[in-house]
Design an enzyme around this catalytic site. Structure first.
Site, PDB file in Angstrom:
ATOM      1  N   ASP A 114      46.444  51.507  42.172  1.00  0.00           N
ATOM      2  CA  ASP A 114      46.002  52.888  42.321  1.00  0.00           C
ATOM      3  C   ASP A 114      44.758  53.005  43.191  1.00  0.00           C
ATOM      4  O   ASP A 114      44.295  54.114  43.469  1.00  0.00           O
ATOM      5  CB  ASP A 114      45.772  53.543  40.960  1.00  0.00           C
ATOM      6  CG  ASP A 114      44.734  52.832  40.105  1.00  0.00           C
ATOM      7  OD1 ASP A 114      44.726  51.584  40.098  1.00  0.00           O
ATOM      8  OD2 ASP A 114      43.942  53.517  39.432  1.00  0.00           O
ATOM      9  N   HIS A 115      44.266  51.865  43.667  1.00  0.00           N
ATOM     10  CA  HIS A 115      43.104  51.868  44.561  1.00  0.00           C
ATOM     11  C   HIS A 115      43.419  51.336  45.960  1.00  0.00           C
ATOM     12  O   HIS A 115      42.587  51.456  46.861  1.00  0.00           O
ATOM     13  CB  HIS A 115      41.965  51.043  43.944  1.00  0.00           C
ATOM     14  CG  HIS A 115      41.425  51.649  42.687  1.00  0.00           C
ATOM     15  ND1 HIS A 115      40.227  52.331  42.628  1.00  0.00           N
ATOM     16  CD2 HIS A 115      41.938  51.690  41.435  1.00  0.00           C
ATOM     17  CE1 HIS A 115      40.024  52.762  41.386  1.00  0.00           C
ATOM     18  NE2 HIS A 115      41.043  52.383  40.651  1.00  0.00           N
ATOM     19  N   HIS A 122      35.577  44.787  34.539  1.00  0.00           N
ATOM     20  CA  HIS A 122      36.923  45.358  34.485  1.00  0.00           C
ATOM     21  C   HIS A 122      37.880  44.220  34.159  1.00  0.00           C
ATOM     22  O   HIS A 122      37.443  43.077  33.925  1.00  0.00           O
ATOM     23  CB  HIS A 122      37.247  46.029  35.826  1.00  0.00           C
ATOM     24  CG  HIS A 122      38.470  46.887  35.818  1.00  0.00           C
ATOM     25  ND1 HIS A 122      38.777  47.739  34.785  1.00  0.00           N
ATOM     26  CD2 HIS A 122      39.480  47.035  36.730  1.00  0.00           C
ATOM     27  CE1 HIS A 122      39.899  48.367  35.057  1.00  0.00           C
ATOM     28  NE2 HIS A 122      40.362  47.943  36.225  1.00  0.00           N
ATOM     29  N   HIS A 146      43.701  46.734  42.189  1.00  0.00           N
ATOM     30  CA  HIS A 146      44.723  47.441  41.435  1.00  0.00           C
ATOM     31  C   HIS A 146      45.412  48.456  42.351  1.00  0.00           C
ATOM     32  O   HIS A 146      44.781  49.053  43.226  1.00  0.00           O
ATOM     33  CB  HIS A 146      44.118  48.148  40.221  1.00  0.00           C
ATOM     34  CG  HIS A 146      44.045  47.275  39.007  1.00  0.00           C
ATOM     35  ND1 HIS A 146      43.163  47.500  37.980  1.00  0.00           N
ATOM     36  CD2 HIS A 146      44.764  46.162  38.644  1.00  0.00           C
ATOM     37  CE1 HIS A 146      43.322  46.582  37.039  1.00  0.00           C
ATOM     38  NE2 HIS A 146      44.290  45.753  37.426  1.00  0.00           N
ATOM     39  N   ASP A 191      36.271  50.803  38.763  1.00  0.00           N
ATOM     40  CA  ASP A 191      36.642  50.827  37.349  1.00  0.00           C
ATOM     41  C   ASP A 191      35.749  49.847  36.585  1.00  0.00           C
ATOM     42  O   ASP A 191      35.571  48.697  37.001  1.00  0.00           O
ATOM     43  CB  ASP A 191      38.103  50.418  37.174  1.00  0.00           C
ATOM     44  CG  ASP A 191      39.057  51.438  37.772  1.00  0.00           C
ATOM     45  OD1 ASP A 191      38.581  52.440  38.344  1.00  0.00           O
ATOM     46  OD2 ASP A 191      40.279  51.224  37.665  1.00  0.00           O
ATOM     47  N   HIS A 207      38.553  47.264  44.047  1.00  0.00           N
ATOM     48  CA  HIS A 207      39.344  46.191  43.442  1.00  0.00           C
ATOM     49  C   HIS A 207      40.797  46.356  43.849  1.00  0.00           C
ATOM     50  O   HIS A 207      41.177  47.343  44.489  1.00  0.00           O
ATOM     51  CB  HIS A 207      39.173  46.162  41.927  1.00  0.00           C
ATOM     52  CG  HIS A 207      39.661  47.363  41.195  1.00  0.00           C
ATOM     53  ND1 HIS A 207      39.143  48.634  41.381  1.00  0.00           N
ATOM     54  CD2 HIS A 207      40.644  47.507  40.248  1.00  0.00           C
ATOM     55  CE1 HIS A 207      39.756  49.486  40.590  1.00  0.00           C
ATOM     56  NE2 HIS A 207      40.678  48.832  39.905  1.00  0.00           N
ATOM     57  N   HIS A 260      38.001  59.580  38.438  1.00  0.00           N
ATOM     58  CA  HIS A 260      39.003  58.668  37.874  1.00  0.00           C
ATOM     59  C   HIS A 260      39.363  59.105  36.459  1.00  0.00           C
ATOM     60  O   HIS A 260      39.230  58.356  35.491  1.00  0.00           O
ATOM     61  CB  HIS A 260      38.453  57.237  37.880  1.00  0.00           C
ATOM     62  CG  HIS A 260      39.503  56.167  37.767  1.00  0.00           C
ATOM     63  ND1 HIS A 260      39.904  55.658  36.557  1.00  0.00           N
ATOM     64  CD2 HIS A 260      40.214  55.483  38.702  1.00  0.00           C
ATOM     65  CE1 HIS A 260      40.806  54.713  36.743  1.00  0.00           C
ATOM     66  NE2 HIS A 260      41.020  54.605  38.044  1.00  0.00           N
TER      67      HIS A 260
END
Length: 316
Positions: free
Chosen positions: A67-68, A142, A65, A213, A63, A271
């Site tokens: 942090d990914h 998510h 976000h 997530d 996805h 995670h």
């Protein structure tokens, strides 16, 4: 097959855990690496491993976000400047918007790549298939569109009964390899030797499920059905379960429950929130094992090796 975790934290980097990234090392199977997510500083983490970025064949983004994905432009750029052999052709898989974000970032920064990138903006279903592997995707639960991936290795050739083949007149050499790979061969005298006559039944390939997530949900179970290894987030623990659903995440216990219901063999918790200090990890693991016994907790640079139906954590 080997798994190497490059980042196992949640949300933002901490002293002990970088943001999300996982390398599926398929050196024996195809001589390449598949990367799952590419959080900030992933290329710095790679510098501390034996991974060669030019060997990365596919990058799967769960996805969008930060942090990914925030490590992706840097990794793509650096891959152009590495010397040596030509880079492996690269395909990026991810949700709608990934292609536009990467193109805009590279164009705005005037970053030139010396290799082509193929983009696949995914939907549910089979997103990749060749003679070796099938990769399936499903959308999880998510706060933004987020996917999980099921990587299935197709059945492997069965054992070759060499002595039987030799007795039928097959000479040592390439013909034996063809028979093992399922091909029939014709001898110099015109005799046909059929592969099925001199080989055992096909061997089951491995199944690895990598989940982005997600809250505890049905599609996670579907992707993990009878999987050999499942990588599942554990951003929260049982004591903070009320927060997990609010933020679109899972607890360690929910991950274990999912693995049990799916009939998986092994579970790796990933995670993890920075709220969990080193002395908390044993408790996280113990709680999960009360539900599902075959659990590991991933740390940055953890390595796991799959061989002969068993998952072993490698220690150095």
């Amino acid at each position: 097959m080997e798994l190497e975790f490059l980042g196992t934290g949640a949300g933002m980097p901490s002293k002990g855990r970088n943001t999300s990234s996982l390398a599926l090392k398929l050196y024996e199977e195809r001589g390449t690496i598949w990367l799952f997510d590419c959080g900030e500083a992933t290329q710095h983490q790679i510098l501390r491993t034996a991974i060669k970025p030019r060997k990365i064949e596919k990058i799967f983004i769960t996805h969008l976000h930060g942090d990914h994905i925030f490590g992706l432009p840097g990794l793509l750029s650096s891959r152009s400047f590495l010397g040596g052999e030509e880079p492996t052709p690269l395909t990026l898989y991810g949700p709608s918007g990934l292609k536009g974000w990467v193109h805009f970032t590279l164009e705005l920064t005037k970053t030139h790549l010396n290799y082509p990138i193929r983009f696949v903006e995914i939907e549910e279903g089979i997103i990749f298939e060749d003679e070796q592997f099938i990769v399936k995707a499903k959308e999880l639960e998510h706060v933004i569109p987020c996917y999980g991936f099921r990587i299935e290795q197709k059945p492997l050739p069965g054992e070759l009964y060499i002595e039987k083949a030799l007795k039928l007149g097959v000479p040592k050499g390439p013909m034996l390899g063809k028979l093992k790979n399922g091909e029939d061969v014709v001898l110099d005298n015109g005799t046909i030797v059929y592969s099925k006559e001199v080989t055992g039944p096909p061997k089951k390939g491995f199944v690895v499920t990598v989940l982005g997530d997600t809250t505890y949900c049905r599609k996670s179970i579907e992707l993990s059905k009878d999987a050999d290894v499942v990588i599942h987030e554990a951003t929260f623990d049982h004591a903070t379960a009320n927060l997990a659903k609010d933020y679109g995440h899972s607890t360690n216990v929910e991950a274990a429950k999912m693995a049990k219901e799916a009939g998986a063999k092994y579970l790796i918790l990933n995670h993890l929130s920075a709220r969990f200090l080193p002395h908390d990890i044993e408790k996280l693991l113990k709680e999960a094992k009360q539900v599902f016994p075959n659990v590991f907790v991933a740390h940055d640079f953890s390595k796991f090796h799959w061989k002969n139906g068993k998952l072993n954590e490698l220690y150095f």
